[in-house]
Design an enzyme around this catalytic site. Structure first.
Site, short mmCIF file in Angstrom:
data_model
loop_
_atom_site.label_atom_id
_atom_site.label_comp_id
_atom_site.label_asym_id
_atom_site.label_seq_id
_atom_site.Cartn_x
_atom_site.Cartn_y
_atom_site.Cartn_z
NE ARG A 60 5.11 32.67 51.98
CZ ARG A 60 5.19 31.57 52.75
NH1 ARG A 60 4.15 30.83 52.96
NH2 ARG A 60 6.33 31.22 53.33
CD GLN A 92 -0.19 38.22 37.30
OE1 GLN A 92 -0.80 37.17 37.16
NE2 GLN A 92 0.92 38.46 36.63
CG HIS A 110 -3.87 38.30 41.78
ND1 HIS A 110 -2.94 37.53 41.12
CD2 HIS A 110 -4.94 38.40 40.94
CE1 HIS A 110 -3.42 37.17 39.94
NE2 HIS A 110 -4.63 37.69 39.80
CB CYS A 118 -14.37 43.08 57.24
SG CYS A 118 -15.78 42.58 58.26
CB CYS A 137 -14.07 44.15 61.03
SG CYS A 137 -14.14 45.57 59.91
N GLY A 176 8.06 39.21 34.53
CA GLY A 176 8.16 38.17 35.55
C GLY A 176 6.87 37.45 35.87
CG LEU A 203 15.02 33.52 34.56
CD1 LEU A 203 16.10 34.58 34.44
CD2 LEU A 203 14.91 33.03 36.00
CB ALA A 220 13.16 41.24 36.87
P1 OAD Z 1 4.66 32.36 38.45
O1 OAD Z 1 5.41 31.71 39.57
O2 OAD Z 1 3.62 31.55 37.77
O3 OAD Z 1 5.69 32.83 37.33
C1 OAD Z 1 6.83 33.56 37.63
C2 OAD Z 1 7.58 33.85 36.33
O4 OAD Z 1 8.69 34.66 36.66
C3 OAD Z 1 8.09 32.62 35.60
O5 OAD Z 1 7.72 32.71 34.23
C4 OAD Z 1 9.61 32.72 35.75
O6 OAD Z 1 10.32 32.27 34.60
C5 OAD Z 1 9.81 34.21 35.93
N1 OAD Z 1 11.00 34.58 36.71
C6 OAD Z 1 11.56 33.93 37.77
N2 OAD Z 1 12.63 34.58 38.23
C7 OAD Z 1 12.76 35.71 37.45
C8 OAD Z 1 13.67 36.80 37.42
N3 OAD Z 1 14.69 36.89 38.30
N4 OAD Z 1 13.51 37.76 36.49
C9 OAD Z 1 12.49 37.68 35.58
N5 OAD Z 1 11.60 36.67 35.56
C10 OAD Z 1 11.72 35.70 36.47
O7 OAD Z 1 4.06 33.73 39.04
P2 OAD Z 1 2.91 34.65 38.47
O8 OAD Z 1 2.85 34.60 36.99
O9 OAD Z 1 3.06 35.96 39.14
O10 OAD Z 1 -2.28 34.40 42.28
O11 OAD Z 1 1.62 33.94 39.07
C11 OAD Z 1 0.36 34.48 38.79
C12 OAD Z 1 -0.58 34.22 39.94
O12 OAD Z 1 -0.64 32.83 40.24
C13 OAD Z 1 -0.16 34.84 41.26
O13 OAD Z 1 -0.50 36.20 41.39
C14 OAD Z 1 -0.90 34.02 42.26
C15 OAD Z 1 -0.72 32.64 41.68
O14 OAD Z 1 -1.69 31.75 41.94
C16 OAD Z 1 -2.88 34.62 43.47
O15 OAD Z 1 -2.30 34.57 44.54
C17 OAD Z 1 -4.32 34.96 43.35
#
Ligand code: OAD
Length: 233
Positions: A60, A92, A110, A118, A137, A176, A203, A220
């Site tokens: 990543r 996030q 996050h 570390c 570290c 998003g 979206l 977005a």
């Molecule tokens: P998700 O993958 O759960 O959700 C992404 C959202 O973005 C969805 O509701 C899509 O509809 C929307 N989306 C996709 N493409 C888009 C675009 N071009 N414009 C606008 N919206 C769009 O991701 P998060 O909600 O960020 O945690 O996930 C939350 C957390 O879950 C992450 O931070 C991660 C994961 O586990 C950790 O890594 C601790």
């Protein structure tokens, strides 16, 4: 928007980086880059298979070199530059696209791909290279660096600062994010309780869509520059 706006809190999720070419977490197959989240994003996964978890975040981190901030990151950076200290962007996301676009009032709740943590001394160090298990570290020299990612079951960063801003917010904007992961999914309720106007830009409707005063659906890169133009006009 219904009232004068001074204090703004913006929450972003994976959807804001989707049009830059970074995969969201909850794709149609329920996998993140081919992995179940619990296999790469929990303390148990790190203890069980550190090589897999470190390699996953190495991939990543390397991918960041192939992507650029998009119009949504740039619009938020422009808002940050104009609005001043009454703005807080909480992401996030563990990518670095907000800061590469120029945002400064930013919290990575996050964690960050370009940081290593570390386990021995708690120091976070800037990290751009691959991070094999056993890396040392730069502060205390213990060979115990791990990806600086907040795993499920761990406490997100800077929650005191985030809640203080939410308590003061006149406007809360969620961009998003699917609204599936707490505590971020609950920020809209805290902001509403504080009297903020609440807007979702996504979206698809998120899990908490009904909690927002306004839900604007679309990409977005269109919706965020539109909103920023309105705020700055
Ligand atoms: P998700 O993958 O759960 O959700 C992404 C959202 O973005 C969805 O509701 C899509 O509809 C929307 N989306 C996709 N493409 C888009 C675009 N071009 N414009 C606008 N919206 C769009 O991701 P998060 O909600 O960020 O945690 O996930 C939350 C957390 O879950 C992450 O931070 C991660 C994961 O586990 C950790 O890594 C601790």
């Amino acid at each position: 928007m219904t009232h004068d706006i001074r204090n703004i809190v913006i929450l972003t999720g994976a959807g804001i980086s989707a049009e830059s070419g970074l995969a969201t977490f909850r794709g149609p197959d329920g996998l993140w880059e081919g992995h179940r989240v619990e296999d790469v994003c929990t303390p148990e996964a790190l203890a069980r298979d550190p090589v897999l978890v470190h390699r996953f975040y190495d991939e990543r981190r390397a991918k960041l070199a192939d992507v650029q901030p998009n119009a949504a990151h740039e619009a938020l950076a422009a808002l940050d530059a104009s609005w001043g200290d009454d703005l807080l962007i909480v992401t996030q996301n563990v990518d670095d696209l907000h800061e590469r676009a120029g945002a400064r009032r930013l919290i990575h709740m996050h964690g960050e791909l370009r940081s290593a943590l570390c386990v021995a001394c708690g120091k976070a160090v800037s990290w751009g290279d691959p991070l094999p298990p056993g890396s040392s570290c730069t502060g205390c020299a213990a060979p115990r660096l791990r990806p600086d990612i907040v795993f499920f079951g761990e406490m997100p960063y800077r929650m005191d600062r985030i809640y203080a801003a939410l308590e003061q917010a006149d406007l809360f904007v969620s961009i998003g994010t699917s609204g599936a992961v707490y505590p971020a999914a609950g920020f809209v309720q805290t902001a509403r309780h504080a009297g903020a106007h609440t807007i979702e830009l996504n979206l698809d409707p998120s899990a908490g869509s009904a909690l927002f005063d306004e839900s604007r659906l679309g990409p977005a890169t269109l919706l965020v520059p539109d909103l920023v133009r309105t705020l700055l006009s």
